[in-house]
Design a protein around this motif. Structure first.
Motif, PDB file in Angstrom:
ATOM      1  N   LYS A 206     -14.775  23.053 -10.030  1.00 53.79           N
ATOM      2  CA  LYS A 206     -13.843  23.028 -11.160  1.00 53.79           C
ATOM      3  C   LYS A 206     -14.124  24.224 -12.062  1.00 53.79           C
TER       4      LYS A 206
ATOM      5  N   TRP B  35     -14.001  26.498 -17.840  1.00 51.75           N
ATOM      6  CA  TRP B  35     -13.317  26.064 -19.062  1.00 51.75           C
ATOM      7  C   TRP B  35     -13.029  24.564 -19.021  1.00 51.75           C
ATOM      8  N   GLN B  36     -12.764  24.027 -17.825  1.00 51.74           N
ATOM      9  CA  GLN B  36     -12.465  22.600 -17.715  1.00 51.74           C
ATOM     10  C   GLN B  36     -13.735  21.769 -17.920  1.00 51.74           C
ATOM     11  N   ARG B  37     -14.834  22.227 -17.356  1.00 54.04           N
ATOM     12  CA  ARG B  37     -16.101  21.507 -17.546  1.00 54.04           C
ATOM     13  C   ARG B  37     -16.559  21.585 -18.996  1.00 54.04           C
TER      14      ARG B  37
ATOM     15  N   TRP C   6     -14.460  19.199 -21.159  1.00 59.87           N
ATOM     16  CA  TRP C   6     -14.922  17.807 -21.126  1.00 59.87           C
ATOM     17  C   TRP C   6     -16.152  17.630 -22.006  1.00 59.87           C
TER      18      TRP C   6
END
Length: 55
Positions: free
Chosen positions: A16, A19-21, A24
């Motif tokens: 992933k 930026w997505q990690r 979160w």
């Protein structure tokens, strides 16, 4: 499954985008800080109602 993550699951999670990690992580942090603020505000409200002051 028996509750353990397989190597495939871990590799998929690492694919992933960063930026997505980080998103979160930020979302969880903001949620926990918000929950702490609510609990602290309620405690302060109950202490004021009981006649205790903060100053």
């Amino acid at each position: 499954m028996n509750g353990k993550h397989s190597l495939h699951d871990i590799e998929e999670a690492e694919k992933k985008p960063l930026w997505q990690r980080l998103g979160w992580l930020a979302l969880i942090w903001v949620g926990s800080v918000g929950a702490l603020f609510i609990v602290a505000s309620l405690m302060r409200l109950f202490m004021s109602a009981a006649g205790l002051t903060t100053h």
